[in-house]
Scaffold this active site. Structure first.
Site, PDB file in Angstrom:
ATOM      1  N   GLU A   2       0.820  -1.238  -0.044  1.00 33.39           N
ATOM      2  CA  GLU A   2      -0.174   0.204   0.037  1.00 33.39           C
ATOM      3  C   GLU A   2       0.791   1.324   0.133  1.00 33.39           C
ATOM      4  O   GLU A   2       0.402   2.145  -0.524  1.00 33.39           O
ATOM      5  CB  GLU A   2      -0.889  -0.065   1.327  1.00 33.39           C
ATOM      6  CG  GLU A   2      -1.806   1.077   1.103  1.00 33.39           C
ATOM      7  CD  GLU A   2      -3.145   1.110   1.648  1.00 33.39           C
ATOM      8  OE1 GLU A   2      -4.001   1.795   1.623  1.00 33.39           O
ATOM      9  OE2 GLU A   2      -3.382  -0.239   2.273  1.00 33.39           O
ATOM     10  N   HIS A  16      -0.194 -14.372  -0.228  1.00 28.93           N
ATOM     11  CA  HIS A  16       1.050 -14.611   0.419  1.00 28.93           C
ATOM     12  C   HIS A  16       1.344 -15.823  -0.215  1.00 28.93           C
ATOM     13  O   HIS A  16       0.709 -16.930   0.195  1.00 28.93           O
ATOM     14  CB  HIS A  16       0.869 -14.408   1.864  1.00 28.93           C
ATOM     15  CG  HIS A  16       0.122 -13.132   2.250  1.00 28.93           C
ATOM     16  ND1 HIS A  16       1.036 -12.081   2.196  1.00 28.93           N
ATOM     17  CD2 HIS A  16      -0.857 -12.719   2.788  1.00 28.93           C
ATOM     18  CE1 HIS A  16       0.326 -10.852   2.795  1.00 28.93           C
ATOM     19  NE2 HIS A  16      -0.712 -11.422   3.180  1.00 28.93           N
ATOM     20  N   VAL A  17       2.405 -15.799  -0.894  1.00 28.45           N
ATOM     21  CA  VAL A  17       2.937 -17.353  -1.706  1.00 28.45           C
ATOM     22  C   VAL A  17       4.154 -17.841  -1.020  1.00 28.45           C
ATOM     23  O   VAL A  17       4.401 -18.940  -1.254  1.00 28.45           O
ATOM     24  CB  VAL A  17       2.808 -17.122  -3.204  1.00 28.45           C
ATOM     25  CG1 VAL A  17       1.511 -16.988  -3.650  1.00 28.45           C
ATOM     26  CG2 VAL A  17       3.788 -16.037  -3.722  1.00 28.45           C
ATOM     27  N   ARG A  18       5.010 -17.184  -0.304  1.00 22.55           N
ATOM     28  CA  ARG A  18       6.366 -17.570   0.074  1.00 22.55           C
ATOM     29  C   ARG A  18       6.575 -17.214   1.405  1.00 22.55           C
ATOM     30  O   ARG A  18       6.340 -16.013   1.588  1.00 22.55           O
ATOM     31  CB  ARG A  18       7.176 -17.364  -0.820  1.00 22.55           C
ATOM     32  CG  ARG A  18       8.680 -18.063  -0.272  1.00 22.55           C
ATOM     33  CD  ARG A  18       9.835 -18.025  -1.374  1.00 22.55           C
ATOM     34  NE  ARG A  18       9.734 -19.088  -2.390  1.00 22.55           N
ATOM     35  CZ  ARG A  18       9.088 -19.382  -3.508  1.00 22.55           C
ATOM     36  NH1 ARG A  18       8.752 -18.392  -4.104  1.00 22.55           N
ATOM     37  NH2 ARG A  18       9.021 -20.530  -4.148  1.00 22.55           N
ATOM     38  N   HIS A  35      -4.371   0.657 -14.253  1.00 19.83           N
ATOM     39  CA  HIS A  35      -5.254   1.650 -14.640  1.00 19.83           C
ATOM     40  C   HIS A  35      -5.053   2.910 -14.118  1.00 19.83           C
ATOM     41  O   HIS A  35      -4.948   2.799 -12.954  1.00 19.83           O
ATOM     42  CB  HIS A  35      -6.686   1.187 -14.608  1.00 19.83           C
ATOM     43  CG  HIS A  35      -7.882   2.236 -14.856  1.00 19.83           C
ATOM     44  ND1 HIS A  35      -7.986   2.796 -15.926  1.00 19.83           N
ATOM     45  CD2 HIS A  35      -8.471   3.030 -13.746  1.00 19.83           C
ATOM     46  CE1 HIS A  35      -8.973   3.386 -15.815  1.00 19.83           C
ATOM     47  NE2 HIS A  35      -9.144   3.787 -14.540  1.00 19.83           N
ATOM     48  N   GLY A  48      -6.800   6.479 -14.027  1.00 12.73           N
ATOM     49  CA  GLY A  48      -8.031   7.110 -14.380  1.00 12.73           C
ATOM     50  C   GLY A  48      -8.100   8.375 -13.744  1.00 12.73           C
ATOM     51  O   GLY A  48      -7.550   8.627 -12.625  1.00 12.73           O
TER      52      GLY A  48
END
Length: 141
Positions: free
Chosen positions: A64, A91-93, A108, A110
């Site tokens: 963030e 969260h993958v590792r 994007h 805008g």
């Protein structure tokens, strides 16, 4: 051609984050590219969960931080600001020590919303967390 509408530098970004959560957990800005913002965060006692692993919430703070700052740098109108509307993170590792690095890139940009992808990797370049941040563009004050 750069996506940035507001001038900044790594030094300026660091100065703006003094005495905030960003400084407290040790986030450092490492690159302000033409279309991305990179930063890194230590994996230590400040960012660990109780079992000695990188806290998922710390990864979300890194995501963030990078996405929000990048979003605001894309606004030409000084009367506007971008604020977080929604964030998700996969969260993958697990990481126990060292540093993780995040890279925020726009999906994007805008007038009323922005969508950012933030990829966080370990020191070996392996995916740790993939986050997507939706920003709302609102009037200041």
């Amino acid at each position: 051609m750069s996506i940035w509408k507001r001038e900044s530098s790594l030094e300026t970004l660091a100065a703006e984050c003094r005495r905030t959560l960003v400084e407290h957990i040790g986030i450092e800005f490492t690159e302000l590219g033409e279309e991305s913002l990179r930063g890194r965060m230590p994996v230590d006692a400040r960012t660990h969960q109780p079992y000695g692993l990188l806290h998922g919430g710390a990864s979300v703070v890194l995501a963030e931080t990078l996405g929000s700052i990048a979003a605001n740098l894309c606004l030409a109108d000084e009367s506007k600001m971008a604020v977080g509307l929604e964030i998700n993170a996969n969260h993958v590792r697990a990481v126990r020590q060292g540093w993780v690095e995040g890279c925020a890139r726009p999906l994007h940009i805008g007038g009323t919303t922005q969508l950012w992808e933030i990829r966080i990797e370990d020191e070996r370049g392996r995916l740790v967390c993939m986050s997507r941040l939706t920003m709302a563009v609102v009037n200041r004050g």
